[in-house]
Design an enzyme around this catalytic site. Sequence first.
Site, mmCIF file in Angstrom:
data_model
loop_
_atom_site.group_PDB
_atom_site.id
_atom_site.type_symbol
_atom_site.label_atom_id
_atom_site.label_comp_id
_atom_site.label_asym_id
_atom_site.label_seq_id
_atom_site.Cartn_x
_atom_site.Cartn_y
_atom_site.Cartn_z
ATOM 1 N N GLY A 67 -27.776 -11.036 74.097
ATOM 2 C CA GLY A 67 -28.064 -10.758 72.677
ATOM 3 C C GLY A 67 -28.434 -12.032 71.935
ATOM 4 O O GLY A 67 -29.375 -12.076 71.151
ATOM 5 N N ASP B 165 -21.661 -21.692 68.279
ATOM 6 C CA ASP B 165 -20.420 -20.957 68.120
ATOM 7 C C ASP B 165 -20.593 -20.157 66.846
ATOM 8 O O ASP B 165 -21.173 -20.645 65.864
ATOM 9 C CB ASP B 165 -19.205 -21.871 68.043
ATOM 10 C CG ASP B 165 -17.932 -21.066 68.285
ATOM 11 O OD1 ASP B 165 -17.943 -20.211 69.188
ATOM 12 O OD2 ASP B 165 -16.947 -21.268 67.568
ATOM 13 N N ASP C 199 -22.273 -6.237 64.771
ATOM 14 C CA ASP C 199 -23.494 -5.793 64.075
ATOM 15 C C ASP C 199 -23.384 -4.394 63.452
ATOM 16 O O ASP C 199 -23.827 -4.201 62.321
ATOM 17 C CB ASP C 199 -24.703 -5.829 65.022
ATOM 18 C CG ASP C 199 -25.286 -7.233 65.173
ATOM 19 O OD1 ASP C 199 -24.996 -8.098 64.318
ATOM 20 O OD2 ASP C 199 -26.032 -7.461 66.143
ATOM 21 N N LYS D 209 -33.804 -9.196 62.652
ATOM 22 C CA LYS D 209 -32.512 -9.877 62.755
ATOM 23 C C LYS D 209 -32.717 -11.377 62.745
ATOM 24 O O LYS D 209 -31.996 -12.104 62.074
ATOM 25 C CB LYS D 209 -31.735 -9.433 63.995
ATOM 26 C CG LYS D 209 -30.355 -10.079 63.990
ATOM 27 C CD LYS D 209 -29.330 -9.453 64.856
ATOM 28 C CE LYS D 209 -28.077 -10.324 64.794
ATOM 29 N NZ LYS D 209 -27.182 -10.118 65.902
ATOM 30 N N ARG E 162 -27.785 -16.793 62.774
ATOM 31 C CA ARG E 162 -28.282 -17.515 63.957
ATOM 32 C C ARG E 162 -29.729 -17.934 63.735
ATOM 33 O O ARG E 162 -30.130 -19.041 64.074
ATOM 34 C CB ARG E 162 -28.134 -16.625 65.202
ATOM 35 C CG ARG E 162 -28.394 -17.346 66.497
ATOM 36 C CD ARG E 162 -27.864 -16.588 67.703
ATOM 37 N NE ARG E 162 -26.414 -16.455 67.626
ATOM 38 C CZ ARG E 162 -25.790 -15.346 67.248
ATOM 39 N NH1 ARG E 162 -26.463 -14.254 66.978
ATOM 40 N NH2 ARG E 162 -24.483 -15.335 67.152
HETATM 41 P P1 IMP Z 1 -18.994 -16.959 70.537
HETATM 42 O O1 IMP Z 1 -19.755 -16.466 71.727
HETATM 43 O O2 IMP Z 1 -17.785 -17.710 70.826
HETATM 44 O O3 IMP Z 1 -19.893 -17.609 69.537
HETATM 45 O O4 IMP Z 1 -18.417 -15.624 69.882
HETATM 46 C C1 IMP Z 1 -19.087 -15.026 68.912
HETATM 47 C C2 IMP Z 1 -18.502 -13.660 68.645
HETATM 48 O O5 IMP Z 1 -18.704 -13.421 67.246
HETATM 49 C C3 IMP Z 1 -19.255 -12.581 69.391
HETATM 50 O O6 IMP Z 1 -18.609 -12.152 70.538
HETATM 51 C C4 IMP Z 1 -19.336 -11.472 68.366
HETATM 52 O O7 IMP Z 1 -18.171 -10.713 68.432
HETATM 53 C C5 IMP Z 1 -19.350 -12.210 67.027
HETATM 54 N N1 IMP Z 1 -20.740 -12.483 66.586
HETATM 55 C C6 IMP Z 1 -21.367 -13.670 66.503
HETATM 56 N N2 IMP Z 1 -22.634 -13.521 66.103
HETATM 57 C C7 IMP Z 1 -22.820 -12.205 65.952
HETATM 58 C C8 IMP Z 1 -23.953 -11.418 65.561
HETATM 59 O O8 IMP Z 1 -25.080 -11.892 65.330
HETATM 60 N N3 IMP Z 1 -23.741 -10.104 65.511
HETATM 61 C C9 IMP Z 1 -22.551 -9.523 65.799
HETATM 62 N N4 IMP Z 1 -21.479 -10.194 66.173
HETATM 63 C C10 IMP Z 1 -21.602 -11.539 66.238
#
Ligand code: IMP
Length: 217
Positions: free
Chosen positions: A12, A71, A169, A189, A195
Amino acid sequence: MRRVLIATSNPGKLRDFAGAARAHGIEIAGIPNLASLPTVVEDGATFEQNARKKAEEYSRYVPGEIVVADDSGLEVDALNDEPGVHSARYAAPDLHGKQPHEADANTDDEANNARVLRELKNVPPEKRTGRFVCVLAAACEGKTLATFRGTVEGIILDMPRGTNGFGYDPLFYFPQIRKTFAELSAEEKSRHSHRGAAFRAFLDWYDQSLHSSDACF
Ligand code: IMP
């Protein structure tokens, strides 16, 4: 074509980055064999700390390449900015009986969303404000060169809507275009998301740094 390596195994996220990079003529690739490299423990107290740690550690495996790590997460005002840095493991108490910071694996999106809905059960619509935050770190050979932050404000719904995207989302309603993030196309998006904003800041910096003397340019 110029190439930037992204330190993620989340398809994603890769999709989100590739959408924004196309317009700049930059090829996006994952880090080769990422799954076989030692996992970087995301134990920082902030998005910045985790993004830097991932970018620095992974960039040591690919000398001469710019490595970008992100992150990201969801901050909900009524939950004191939780899930925050624990977004990917928010349901750990439900699934593993552990606090998110003690959990050693991510929890699935459905369980994470269910916990957010439960924690917000009696919170009225006007108090269900929050934001997605994304911090990117660009590193070269173990050293962070720069970091970039993007945010997007929205409202947490009381039930999921839409089937695109990932993570939170379907719960994240974006008033500007009256859709949840799970109802947006990949292009929409990347135009509106945290992001996308952080990555556009990275791309501007990258364009300006092309003539720098750093080994990775
Ligand atoms: P990371 O991989 O440690 O950055 O964890 C980010 C977590 O935050 C993801 O597993 C999602 O649950 C949530 N997250 C971050 N960005 C998004 C987004 O663009 N859409 C939905 N959830 C997001």
